[in-house]
Scaffold this active site. Structure first.
Site, PDB file in Angstrom:
ATOM      1  N   CYS A  49       0.833  -1.206   0.000  1.00  0.00           N
ATOM      2  CA  CYS A  49       0.000   0.000   0.000  1.00  0.00           C
ATOM      3  C   CYS A  49       0.869   1.258   0.000  1.00  0.00           C
ATOM      4  O   CYS A  49       2.020   1.239   0.424  1.00  0.00           O
ATOM      5  CB  CYS A  49      -0.892  -0.027   1.238  1.00  0.00           C
ATOM      6  SG  CYS A  49      -1.887   1.435   1.493  1.00  0.00           S
ATOM      7  N   SER A  51       0.711   3.685   1.984  1.00  0.00           N
ATOM      8  CA  SER A  51       1.124   4.088   3.333  1.00  0.00           C
ATOM      9  C   SER A  51       2.434   3.413   3.721  1.00  0.00           C
ATOM     10  O   SER A  51       3.271   4.005   4.400  1.00  0.00           O
ATOM     11  CB  SER A  51       0.049   3.726   4.357  1.00  0.00           C
ATOM     12  OG  SER A  51      -1.165   4.300   3.979  1.00  0.00           O
ATOM     13  N   HIS A  54       5.023   5.452   2.022  1.00  0.00           N
ATOM     14  CA  HIS A  54       5.253   6.708   2.744  1.00  0.00           C
ATOM     15  C   HIS A  54       6.257   6.510   3.878  1.00  0.00           C
ATOM     16  O   HIS A  54       7.129   7.322   4.110  1.00  0.00           O
ATOM     17  CB  HIS A  54       3.938   7.214   3.354  1.00  0.00           C
ATOM     18  CG  HIS A  54       3.229   8.204   2.490  1.00  0.00           C
ATOM     19  ND1 HIS A  54       2.926   7.965   1.173  1.00  0.00           N
ATOM     20  CD2 HIS A  54       2.752   9.441   2.753  1.00  0.00           C
ATOM     21  CE1 HIS A  54       2.305   9.007   0.674  1.00  0.00           C
ATOM     22  NE2 HIS A  54       2.174   9.927   1.611  1.00  0.00           N
ATOM     23  N   HIS A  70       0.378  -3.745   6.166  1.00  0.00           N
ATOM     24  CA  HIS A  70      -0.796  -3.535   7.031  1.00  0.00           C
ATOM     25  C   HIS A  70      -2.080  -3.906   6.312  1.00  0.00           C
ATOM     26  O   HIS A  70      -3.160  -3.517   6.731  1.00  0.00           O
ATOM     27  CB  HIS A  70      -0.851  -2.063   7.462  1.00  0.00           C
ATOM     28  CG  HIS A  70      -1.009  -1.140   6.306  1.00  0.00           C
ATOM     29  ND1 HIS A  70       0.047  -0.753   5.530  1.00  0.00           N
ATOM     30  CD2 HIS A  70      -2.101  -0.570   5.764  1.00  0.00           C
ATOM     31  CE1 HIS A  70      -0.392   0.032   4.561  1.00  0.00           C
ATOM     32  NE2 HIS A  70      -1.697   0.150   4.677  1.00  0.00           N
ATOM     33  N   CYS A 175      -7.223  -2.819   3.988  1.00  0.00           N
ATOM     34  CA  CYS A 175      -6.896  -1.395   3.826  1.00  0.00           C
ATOM     35  C   CYS A 175      -7.626  -0.775   2.643  1.00  0.00           C
ATOM     36  O   CYS A 175      -8.518   0.026   2.827  1.00  0.00           O
ATOM     37  CB  CYS A 175      -5.397  -1.140   3.730  1.00  0.00           C
ATOM     38  SG  CYS A 175      -5.037   0.633   3.741  1.00  0.00           S
TER      39      CYS A 175
HETATM   40 ZN   LIG Z   1      -2.947   1.008   3.362  1.00  0.00          ZN
END
Ligand SMILES: [Zn+2]
Ligand SMILES: [Zn+2]
Length: 372
Positions: A49, A51, A54, A70, A175
């Site tokens: 993902c 995130s 990031h 996650h 997610c």
């Molecule tokens: Zn995510």
């Protein structure tokens, strides 16, 4: 053959982040047994993902070394003391926002905003310690740390699911699907007949589109710079596409929607696309910010328009998710064929994880899913 006791420390393969910007190291680690309120999960699959990216790129600082991931699903291997409702062999989807159940936000039915998660931000389990080690040194947790063959997670993160459904697709529920569907159904509460714009058609944006179809939106304008992302958007229900940015995108959205939209979703977290999402929402309309902007990022608003036209700007964190309420709904929609995940996923091995992050950086459409 003697099976190792469930209570023993086990070894597994995981992708370990050592420093921002450095490739993940796929290596053997040890995993301690679950403690009070914890569950040991054998991971079946994990999406990769934005995130995670990031954090990997240092945009969202996090303690290292750490095992990212996650967006997972797997099978319960063992449960710790004081865990009820779960047992070894259960198939589970993993929610990445644990919650305490007792704080003000939890009591208001908003567990996604739980106030008691400092331990999670610190990269530990609830008791402040870690279950992962590499060469004897502690390795941090990242919510559910689904880039590990075995992971210890809080019991509230485990959502049991029937074992006839494919775990490699269910991983995305944790997610991309929850974030996208929740933004539409929980945060914005899109109504039948509304006109919607979706800016950014990655894993989350594509699920905003599917959710807008479920909610009965009749105009769904998908905006991205990737042609493949827009092809997927149309496949999943977008009624028009805009392959542009800035003022050109704004004019094209208005053209396709016959004016301003009732709800503009931003799924990138960038200043220019946030300002685009603010610009295309009309009288009484909403702008829903889903994408994670870099810390300190600023965007400008037109306060007079917000007042005169009663516009609303909302944040949507994990789709305003209430795991116990929302995940079963997602599973029902999935069984009914109203959530389709096969087209947007590409299976990879854990050893290909760095390539998957390179593809994510390049803006490539679709979702890489690590299959264990
Ligand atoms: Zn995510
Ligand atoms: Zn709480």
């Amino acid at each position: 053959m003697i099976r190792p006791a469930m209570t023993a420390t086990q070894t597994t393969t995981a992708a370990v982040m050592h420093a921002a910007g450095a490739p993940l190291e796929v290596r053997e680690i040890t995993v301690e047994p679950p403690r009070r309120g914890e569950v040991l999960v054998r991971m079946a699959a994990s999406g990769v993902c934005h995130s995670d990216l990031h954090t990997l790129d240092g945009i969202q600082p996090f303690p290292v070394p750490v095992i990212l991931g996650h967006e997972g699903a797997g099978i319960v291997e063992a449960v710790g003391p004081e865990v009820s409702g779960l047992r070894a062999g259960d198939h589970v989807m993993l929610s990445w926002v644990p919650y305490c159940g007792g704080c003000r936000m939890c009591a208001q039915g908003r567990p996604n905003l739980c106030e008691e998660l400092a331990w999670s931000d610190a990269g530990t389990m609830m008791d402040g310690s870690v279950r992962f080690h590499a060469d004897g040194a502690p390795v941090h947790h990242y919510t559910t740390s689904s880039f590990s063959g075995l992971s210890v997670v809080p019991a509230q993160s485990c959502i049991p699911v029937a074992d006839d459904l494919p775990l490699d697709e269910l991983a995305l529920m944790g997610c991309a699907v929850m974030t996208g569907f929740g933004a539409v159904l929980n945060t914005a509460r899109v109504r039948p007949g509304e006109r919607v714009a979706v800016i950014g058609c990655g894993g989350v944006g594509l699920n905003v589109i599917q959710a807008a179809v479920v909610a009965g939106a009749t105009t769904i304008v998908a905006v991205d710079v990737s042609e493949r992302a827009l092809d997927l958007a149309v496949e999943l229900g977008a009624t028009a596409t805009v392959r542009a940015s800035g003022a050109e995108a704004e004019a094209a959205i208005r053209r396709h929607a016959g004016g301003a939209v009732d709800c503009a979703f931003e799924a990138l977290g960038r200043r220019e696309t946030i300002e685009l999402a603010l610009a295309v929402a009309g009288r009484g309309g909403q702008t829903v910010l889903i994408g994670m902007a870099a810390p300190g990022e600023r965007a400008s608003i037109d306060p007079l328009a917000i007042t005169l036209e009663e516009r609303v700007v909302r944040g949507s964190w994990y789709g305003s998710c209430r795991p116990i309420v929302d995940f079963p709904v997602l599973v029902d929609l999935y069984r009914a064929g109203r959530i389709r995940l096969g087209a947007m996923t590409e299976p990879i091995g854990l050893r290909d994880i760095n390539r998957a992050f390179d593809l994510l950086r390049s803006g490539r459409a679709g979702r890489s899913v690590v299959v264990f």
